[in-house]
Design a protein around this motif. Structure first.
Motif, PDB file in Angstrom:
ATOM      1  N   PRO A  32       0.810  -1.841  -3.946  1.00 41.49           N
ATOM      2  CA  PRO A  32      -0.263  -0.921  -3.542  1.00 41.49           C
ATOM      3  C   PRO A  32      -1.635  -1.537  -3.780  1.00 41.49           C
ATOM      4  CG  PRO A  32       0.648  -0.276  -5.656  1.00 41.49           C
ATOM      5  CD  PRO A  32       1.499  -1.415  -5.182  1.00 41.49           C
ATOM      6  N   ALA A  33      -2.643  -0.926  -3.187  1.00 35.98           N
ATOM      7  CA  ALA A  33      -4.018  -1.431  -3.345  1.00 35.98           C
ATOM      8  C   ALA A  33      -4.510  -1.197  -4.767  1.00 35.98           C
ATOM      9  CB  ALA A  33      -4.933  -0.735  -2.356  1.00 35.98           C
ATOM     10  N   ALA A  34      -5.258  -2.197  -5.292  1.00 36.77           N
ATOM     11  CA  ALA A  34      -5.829  -2.096  -6.645  1.00 36.77           C
ATOM     12  C   ALA A  34      -7.329  -1.890  -6.543  1.00 36.77           C
ATOM     13  CB  ALA A  34      -5.523  -3.362  -7.442  1.00 36.77           C
ATOM     14  N   PRO A  35      -7.936  -1.119  -7.441  1.00 37.56           N
ATOM     15  CA  PRO A  35      -9.382  -0.845  -7.351  1.00 37.56           C
ATOM     16  C   PRO A  35     -10.222  -2.106  -7.459  1.00 37.56           C
ATOM     17  CG  PRO A  35      -8.281   0.739  -8.787  1.00 37.56           C
ATOM     18  CD  PRO A  35      -7.297  -0.321  -8.503  1.00 37.56           C
ATOM     19  N   ALA A  36      -9.844  -3.017  -8.333  1.00 38.16           N
ATOM     20  CA  ALA A  36     -10.679  -4.206  -8.573  1.00 38.16           C
ATOM     21  C   ALA A  36     -10.514  -5.253  -7.475  1.00 38.16           C
ATOM     22  CB  ALA A  36     -10.349  -4.812  -9.932  1.00 38.16           C
ATOM     23  N   ALA A  37      -9.318  -5.365  -6.893  1.00 37.78           N
ATOM     24  CA  ALA A  37      -9.056  -6.394  -5.884  1.00 37.78           C
ATOM     25  C   ALA A  37      -8.379  -5.756  -4.704  1.00 37.78           C
ATOM     26  CB  ALA A  37      -8.207  -7.506  -6.478  1.00 37.78           C
ATOM     27  N   PRO A  38      -9.101  -5.487  -3.645  1.00 39.72           N
ATOM     28  CA  PRO A  38      -8.495  -4.831  -2.490  1.00 39.72           C
ATOM     29  C   PRO A  38      -7.326  -5.627  -1.945  1.00 39.72           C
ATOM     30  CG  PRO A  38     -10.867  -4.851  -2.290  1.00 39.72           C
ATOM     31  CD  PRO A  38     -10.544  -5.738  -3.446  1.00 39.72           C
ATOM     32  N   ALA A  39      -6.199  -4.943  -1.720  1.00 41.09           N
ATOM     33  CA  ALA A  39      -5.009  -5.597  -1.185  1.00 41.09           C
ATOM     34  C   ALA A  39      -4.907  -5.339   0.300  1.00 41.09           C
ATOM     35  CB  ALA A  39      -3.775  -5.083  -1.934  1.00 41.09           C
TER      36      ALA A  39
ATOM     37  N   VAL B 221      12.142   0.635   9.549  1.00 42.82           N
ATOM     38  CA  VAL B 221      11.080  -0.210   8.978  1.00 42.82           C
ATOM     39  C   VAL B 221      10.431  -1.049  10.078  1.00 42.82           C
ATOM     40  CG1 VAL B 221      10.584  -2.081   7.373  1.00 42.82           C
ATOM     41  CG2 VAL B 221      12.138  -0.246   6.693  1.00 42.82           C
ATOM     42  N   LEU B 222      11.263  -1.610  10.973  1.00 44.86           N
ATOM     43  CA  LEU B 222      10.711  -2.435  12.051  1.00 44.86           C
ATOM     44  C   LEU B 222       9.847  -1.603  12.997  1.00 44.86           C
ATOM     45  CD1 LEU B 222      13.812  -4.689  12.840  1.00 44.86           C
ATOM     46  CD2 LEU B 222      11.663  -5.391  11.762  1.00 44.86           C
ATOM     47  N   GLU B 223      10.243  -0.375  13.258  1.00 43.53           N
ATOM     48  CA  GLU B 223       9.404   0.487  14.084  1.00 43.53           C
ATOM     49  C   GLU B 223       8.052   0.753  13.410  1.00 43.53           C
ATOM     50  OE1 GLU B 223      11.586   4.027  14.831  1.00 43.53           O
ATOM     51  OE2 GLU B 223      13.084   3.067  16.131  1.00 43.53           O
ATOM     52  N   GLU B 224       8.101   0.966  12.084  1.00 43.38           N
ATOM     53  CA  GLU B 224       6.845   1.191  11.358  1.00 43.38           C
ATOM     54  C   GLU B 224       5.990  -0.068  11.342  1.00 43.38           C
ATOM     55  OE1 GLU B 224       4.211   3.734   9.852  1.00 43.38           O
ATOM     56  OE2 GLU B 224       6.266   4.262  10.475  1.00 43.38           O
ATOM     57  N   ILE B 225       6.634  -1.231  11.292  1.00 41.31           N
ATOM     58  CA  ILE B 225       5.882  -2.500  11.349  1.00 41.31           C
ATOM     59  C   ILE B 225       5.208  -2.630  12.711  1.00 41.31           C
ATOM     60  CG2 ILE B 225       6.148  -5.010  11.422  1.00 41.31           C
ATOM     61  CD1 ILE B 225       8.319  -4.754   9.296  1.00 41.31           C
TER      62      ILE B 225
ATOM     63  N   LEU C 170      -0.199   1.016   7.116  1.00 42.61           N
ATOM     64  CA  LEU C 170       0.304   0.101   6.096  1.00 42.61           C
ATOM     65  C   LEU C 170       0.826   0.860   4.876  1.00 42.61           C
ATOM     66  CD1 LEU C 170      -2.397  -2.717   6.322  1.00 42.61           C
ATOM     67  CD2 LEU C 170      -0.034  -2.790   7.156  1.00 42.61           C
ATOM     68  N   THR C 171       0.118   1.941   4.525  1.00 45.53           N
ATOM     69  CA  THR C 171       0.584   2.753   3.383  1.00 45.53           C
ATOM     70  C   THR C 171       1.943   3.372   3.686  1.00 45.53           C
ATOM     71  OG1 THR C 171      -1.707   3.227   2.752  1.00 45.53           O
ATOM     72  CG2 THR C 171       0.004   4.680   1.894  1.00 45.53           C
ATOM     73  N   SER C 172       2.091   3.896   4.909  1.00 44.70           N
ATOM     74  CA  SER C 172       3.380   4.464   5.309  1.00 44.70           C
ATOM     75  C   SER C 172       4.472   3.408   5.308  1.00 44.70           C
ATOM     76  CB  SER C 172       3.249   5.094   6.689  1.00 44.70           C
ATOM     77  OG  SER C 172       4.478   5.575   7.146  1.00 44.70           O
ATOM     78  N   LEU C 173       4.102   2.195   5.785  1.00 39.39           N
ATOM     79  CA  LEU C 173       5.053   1.092   5.781  1.00 39.39           C
ATOM     80  C   LEU C 173       5.463   0.726   4.349  1.00 39.39           C
ATOM     81  CD1 LEU C 173       6.631  -1.228   7.113  1.00 39.39           C
ATOM     82  CD2 LEU C 173       4.504  -2.566   7.105  1.00 39.39           C
ATOM     83  N   ALA C 174       4.480   0.662   3.475  1.00 45.34           N
ATOM     84  CA  ALA C 174       4.776   0.316   2.081  1.00 45.34           C
ATOM     85  C   ALA C 174       5.682   1.348   1.426  1.00 45.34           C
ATOM     86  CB  ALA C 174       3.476   0.179   1.304  1.00 45.34           C
TER      87      ALA C 174
ATOM     88  N   GLN D  18     -14.844   0.800  14.141  1.00 47.40           N
ATOM     89  CA  GLN D  18     -14.243  -0.081  13.126  1.00 47.40           C
ATOM     90  C   GLN D  18     -13.710   0.711  11.941  1.00 47.40           C
ATOM     91  OE1 GLN D  18     -17.394  -2.830  12.281  1.00 47.40           O
ATOM     92  NE2 GLN D  18     -16.771  -4.264  13.923  1.00 47.40           N
ATOM     93  N   ARG D  19     -14.491   1.692  11.494  1.00 44.51           N
ATOM     94  CA  ARG D  19     -14.053   2.490  10.341  1.00 44.51           C
ATOM     95  C   ARG D  19     -12.756   3.249  10.674  1.00 44.51           C
ATOM     96  NH1 ARG D  19     -19.587   3.497   9.874  1.00 44.51           N
ATOM     97  NH2 ARG D  19     -19.352   5.499  10.951  1.00 44.51           N
ATOM     98  N   ASN D  20     -12.734   3.866  11.847  1.00 47.63           N
ATOM     99  CA  ASN D  20     -11.535   4.618  12.225  1.00 47.63           C
ATOM    100  C   ASN D  20     -10.313   3.714  12.391  1.00 47.63           C
ATOM    101  OD1 ASN D  20     -13.005   7.006  12.226  1.00 47.63           O
ATOM    102  ND2 ASN D  20     -13.468   6.884  14.430  1.00 47.63           N
ATOM    103  N   ALA D  21     -10.518   2.529  13.005  1.00 51.52           N
ATOM    104  CA  ALA D  21      -9.409   1.599  13.201  1.00 51.52           C
ATOM    105  C   ALA D  21      -8.891   1.092  11.866  1.00 51.52           C
ATOM    106  CB  ALA D  21      -9.847   0.430  14.083  1.00 51.52           C
ATOM    107  N   ARG D  22      -9.854   0.795  10.928  1.00 53.02           N
ATOM    108  CA  ARG D  22      -9.439   0.339   9.595  1.00 53.02           C
ATOM    109  C   ARG D  22      -8.694   1.440   8.836  1.00 53.02           C
ATOM    110  NH1 ARG D  22     -10.129  -4.797   7.098  1.00 53.02           N
ATOM    111  NH2 ARG D  22     -11.467  -6.027   8.444  1.00 53.02           N
ATOM    112  N   ALA D  23      -9.168   2.662   8.976  1.00 51.79           N
ATOM    113  CA  ALA D  23      -8.499   3.775   8.283  1.00 51.79           C
ATOM    114  C   ALA D  23      -7.085   3.997   8.834  1.00 51.79           C
ATOM    115  CB  ALA D  23      -9.336   5.038   8.425  1.00 51.79           C
ATOM    116  N   GLU D  24      -6.953   3.916  10.167  1.00 51.02           N
ATOM    117  CA  GLU D  24      -5.621   4.075  10.772  1.00 51.02           C
ATOM    118  C   GLU D  24      -4.693   2.953  10.348  1.00 51.02           C
ATOM    119  OE1 GLU D  24      -2.464   5.524  13.017  1.00 51.02           O
ATOM    120  OE2 GLU D  24      -4.330   6.462  12.306  1.00 51.02           O
ATOM    121  N   LEU D  25      -5.239   1.716  10.293  1.00 51.14           N
ATOM    122  CA  LEU D  25      -4.424   0.590   9.842  1.00 51.14           C
ATOM    123  C   LEU D  25      -3.980   0.798   8.400  1.00 51.14           C
ATOM    124  CD1 LEU D  25      -3.220  -2.220  10.180  1.00 51.14           C
ATOM    125  CD2 LEU D  25      -5.483  -3.180   9.613  1.00 51.14           C
TER     126      LEU D  25
END
Length: 355
Positions: free
Chosen positions: A97-104, A36-40, A78-82, A67-74
C-alpha cells in the motif's frame, strides 16, 4: 480376493474424490486469476488515460482537472487491484500500500513508470498463473477420467466374480437340494424308492394313462419276505441287512427299467408295473421275484427266506388306482394264509397259487 477388491475400490473412490476436489480448487484459482487480469486491464486503461492528460499540449485549468481526475481513477483502480491481489488464496506477490512518507505506485502522485512496472509484473505473473491452473485442471480431469475407467473395470470384474460365485453357490444348493430330495424319496440302506416315492410314481402313471387315453393297465406286486425275522434273530441284523441289499439288487434287475421297485419298510417290497397286457406277464414277474429271494437265500447259505406276493391291477381287478397298494397287500396275506412262498391275485375268484 474379495477383500482386496473392496479395498482397491475404496482407495480408488478416495483418490477420485480428491482429484475432483482439486479440479474444483484449480478452477477457482483459474477464475480468480482471470478476475485479477481483468482488473489489471482496467488499471492499464486508467494508466493510458492519465498518460494522455499528461501530454495534453495546452496548459489550462481543464488540463489540470483532467489530470487530477485521471490520477484519482488510476489510484482507485490500483487500490482495487491491490486489494484483489493481496486477498488471493494462493501465494502470490503482494502489492504494497501507499506510504505517507514515500508515495508508492498506488498513490495518485505516483510515478507512472513505477505504475507501468507494477502492471507489467502483475500481468506477467497472473497470466502465467492462469496458464498453470488451466494445465492443472486438464491434467486432473484426465486423471479423473482414467480413475473412473479403472473403477468401472474393477466394478465390472467384481460383478462378474459375484455372479460367478452366485452361480456356483446356486449349483451347490441345487445339488444339495437334489441330494435332500433323493434322501427323502429313497431307502437309505438299499437305495430303492420308498413308500412316498412309490405313491408319487403310481399317481404319475395313472395321470399319464388318463391324459393319453391309453388302454394299457397298471399293476402293483406286494412282496413280503417269509422267515426274514428268523434271520435277524438267529444270524443278526448285519446278515439281515446284507440279505436285504442283495435281494433288492436282484429285484431291480428282474423287472423292466420302466417299472419301479420300492422298499415299503422292513422286509416288505412293492413293484409298480407301469404297463402290461395280460395277467401272464404279472405271473412271470412274480415268479422272477420269488426266484430272486430263493437264489439270494441259497447264495448266502441261510435256508430260511422265501417270498409271498400279492398282485393287484388297474382297472381290471381294482377300479381305483389309489387302492392298488392296499389291495395287493391284502392279496399277499391270502398267500400267507395259503402256505406262503407263492403269489395271489386280488380277484376273490382266484385261488392263491403256491410254489
Amino acid at each position: 480376493m474379495a477383500v482386496a477388491s473392496v479395498l482397491c475400490l475404496l482407495i480408488g473412490l478416495l483418490y477420485l474424490a480428491l482429484q475432483i476436489r482439486m479440479v474444483f480448487s484449480d478452477q477457482i484459482k483459474q477464475e480468480y486469476a482471470s478476475l485479477v487480469l481483468e482488473e489489471i486491464e482496467r488499471a492499464d486503461s486508467a494508466r493510458h488515460l492519465a498518460d494522455v492528460w499528461e501530454h495534453v499540449p495546452v496548459d489550462s485549468e481543464a488540463r489540470a482537472e483532467g489530470q487530477r481526475n485521471a490520477r484519482a481513477e488510476l489510484a482507485r483502480r490500483l487500490t482495487s487491484l491491490a486489494a484483489l491481489v493481496n486477498a488471493s488464496p494462493s501465494a502470490a506477490p503482494r502489492i504494497a500500500p501507499a506510504a505517507p512518507a514515500a508515495p508508492a505506485a498506488l498513490s495518485p502522485d505516483a510515478n507512472l513508470h513505477d505504475t507501468d512496472a507494477l502492471l507489467r509484473n502483475a500481468s506477467a505473473y497472473w497470466h502465467a498463473q492462469r496458464d498453470i491452473d488451466s494445465a492443472d485442471v486438464r491434467v486432473r480431469i484426465t486423471h479423473v477420467a482414467y480413475t473412473v475407467i479403472a473403477l468401472a473395470a474393477l466394478l465390472f470384474c467384481m460383478l462378474i466374480t459375484a455372479l460367478g460365485m452366485y452361480a456356483k453357490r446356486t449349483r451347490q444348493l441345487a445339488g444339495q437340494s437334489q441330494e435332500f430330495e433323493h434322501a427323502a424319496l429313497h431307502d437309505p440302506m438299499t437305495g430303492l424308492p420308498n413308500r412316498r416315492k412309490l405313491f408319487a410314481a403310481l399317481e404319475a402313471a395313472a395321470m399319464r394313462r388318463q391324459a393319453e387315453s391309453a388302454t394299457h393297465k397298471i399293476a402293483v406286486l406286494y412282496v413280503d419276505l417269509d422267515g426274514f425275522k428268523q434271520v435277524n434273530d438267529s444270524l443278526g441284523h448285519r446278515v439281515g441287512d446284507e440279505f436285504l441289499v442283495a435281494v433288492s439288487k436282484c429285484f431291480r434287475g428282474s423287472v423292466r427299467k420302466a417299472d419301479v421297485v420300492a422298499r415299503i419298510g422292513g422286509d416288505e417290497f412293492a413293484v409298480l408295473v407301469r404297463g402290461f397286457s395280460t395277467d401272464a406277464e404279472l405271473v412271470e414277474i412274480a415268479g422272477r421275484l420269488i426266484a430272486c429271494v430263493v437264489r439270494t437265500d441259497e447264495q448266502m447259505g441261510i435256508g430260511l427266506v422265501r417270498a409271498s406276493i400279492g398282485i393287484a391291477s388297474f382297472p381290471d381287478l381294482v377300479d381305483d388306482y389309489r387302492r392298488l397298494i392296499g389291495a395287493a397287500d391284502e392279496a399277499m396275506y391270502q398267500v400267507k394264509r395259503s402256505g406262503k412262498n407263492g403269489y395271489a391275485f386280488v380277484d376273490q375268484g382266484r385261488r392263491a397259487a403256491t410254489l
